[in-house]
Design an enzyme around this catalytic site. Sequence first.
Site, PDB file in Angstrom:
ATOM      1  N   SER A  12      34.445  48.256  37.881  1.00 29.81           N
ATOM      2  CA  SER A  12      33.794  48.067  36.580  1.00 29.81           C
ATOM      3  C   SER A  12      34.552  47.044  35.732  1.00 29.81           C
ATOM      4  O   SER A  12      33.939  46.301  34.959  1.00 29.81           O
ATOM      5  CB  SER A  12      33.636  49.396  35.835  1.00 29.81           C
ATOM      6  OG  SER A  12      34.870  49.868  35.364  1.00 29.81           O
ATOM      7  N   ASN A 104      47.806  43.136  35.037  1.00 27.81           N
ATOM      8  CA  ASN A 104      47.253  44.426  35.468  1.00 27.81           C
ATOM      9  C   ASN A 104      46.721  45.174  34.257  1.00 27.81           C
ATOM     10  O   ASN A 104      47.262  45.057  33.158  1.00 27.81           O
ATOM     11  CB  ASN A 104      48.375  45.254  36.126  1.00 27.81           C
ATOM     12  CG  ASN A 104      47.906  46.610  36.602  1.00 27.81           C
ATOM     13  OD1 ASN A 104      46.856  46.736  37.262  1.00 27.81           O
ATOM     14  ND2 ASN A 104      48.648  47.651  36.276  1.00 27.81           N
ATOM     15  N   HIS A 106      46.140  49.012  32.866  1.00 25.09           N
ATOM     16  CA  HIS A 106      46.631  50.369  33.153  1.00 25.09           C
ATOM     17  C   HIS A 106      46.083  51.329  32.103  1.00 25.09           C
ATOM     18  O   HIS A 106      46.168  51.050  30.899  1.00 25.09           O
ATOM     19  CB  HIS A 106      48.162  50.366  33.138  1.00 25.09           C
ATOM     20  CG  HIS A 106      48.743  51.688  33.507  1.00 25.09           C
ATOM     21  ND1 HIS A 106      48.750  52.150  34.808  1.00 25.09           N
ATOM     22  CD2 HIS A 106      49.312  52.661  32.746  1.00 25.09           C
ATOM     23  CE1 HIS A 106      49.299  53.355  34.830  1.00 25.09           C
ATOM     24  NE2 HIS A 106      49.653  53.682  33.600  1.00 25.09           N
TER      25      HIS A 106
HETATM   26  C1  GRF Z   1      40.919  51.638  35.816  1.00 24.44           C
HETATM   27  O1  GRF Z   1      41.046  52.828  35.082  1.00 24.44           O
HETATM   28  C2  GRF Z   1      42.250  50.931  35.851  1.00 24.44           C
HETATM   29  O2  GRF Z   1      42.943  51.012  34.650  1.00 24.44           O
HETATM   30  C3  GRF Z   1      42.949  51.704  36.917  1.00 24.44           C
HETATM   31  O3  GRF Z   1      41.949  51.890  37.909  1.00 24.44           O
HETATM   32  C4  GRF Z   1      40.668  51.937  37.272  1.00 24.44           C
HETATM   33  C5  GRF Z   1      39.769  50.930  37.906  1.00 24.44           C
HETATM   34  O4  GRF Z   1      38.446  51.038  37.476  1.00 24.44           O
HETATM   35  N1  GRF Z   1      44.147  51.031  37.359  1.00 24.44           N
HETATM   36  P1  GRF Z   1      37.346  50.009  37.986  1.00 24.44           P
HETATM   37  O5  GRF Z   1      37.429  49.944  39.499  1.00 24.44           O
HETATM   38  O6  GRF Z   1      37.591  48.679  37.347  1.00 24.44           O
HETATM   39  O7  GRF Z   1      36.046  50.608  37.542  1.00 24.44           O
END
Ligand code: GRF
Length: 201
Positions: A12, A104, A106
Amino acid sequence: MRVGVLASGDGSNLQAILDRLHGREGVEVVAVGSDKPEARALERARATGVDARAFPVQGGDRRARDLAIADWLAGAGVELVVLAGYMQLLDPGFLARFPQRVINVHPALLPAFPGIGSVEQAVAYGVKVFGVTVHFVDEGVDTGPIIAQRAIELPGEPAAEDVRAALRPVEHDLLTGVVALIARGAVAVDPADPRHVAVRA
Ligand code: GRF
């Protein structure tokens, strides 16, 4: 700015980058890689016509995998690597190829709750304020210099699932905002104090 995205899951955050930035603001997403061949992120990239490729570990050799990803991204002329839910640590040899050019997202207010399961850890700890961090990636686990953070207060005793749902749009805003700022040259690491990142609004 040519952007490469690595993602392990739903993608997403990748979708937000594709929808809001790809082909605009000087941003071109040119490659999307994953450690997981079945990651939905790869489908999302292909649906937008972006080159997408899976790099599963072969024979347990993670270093070789990471160097193959680095070669692929460098070959595509990638100038910024965005980890958008990429659930693997990157080899130092990878990071050396893109110095201060890997970021990144987080789902916690670092330095609290680094690593995997951060939302569950925050819920278990009983925090009242949750949030998102976008940071440069160094060799540690979520320890690189912080570029941007956003906090949200959640009343009551939210379940991890509810926290994750509340954080998701915050992630999308913060991450796309940071990528746009980097593309504009508005993000600079202080050479005298590399922990500190100056952001020009
Ligand atoms: C997000 O919550 C990101 O912060 C974490 O993994 C999730 C990834 O979500 N590291 P998506 O695949 O971008 O929907």
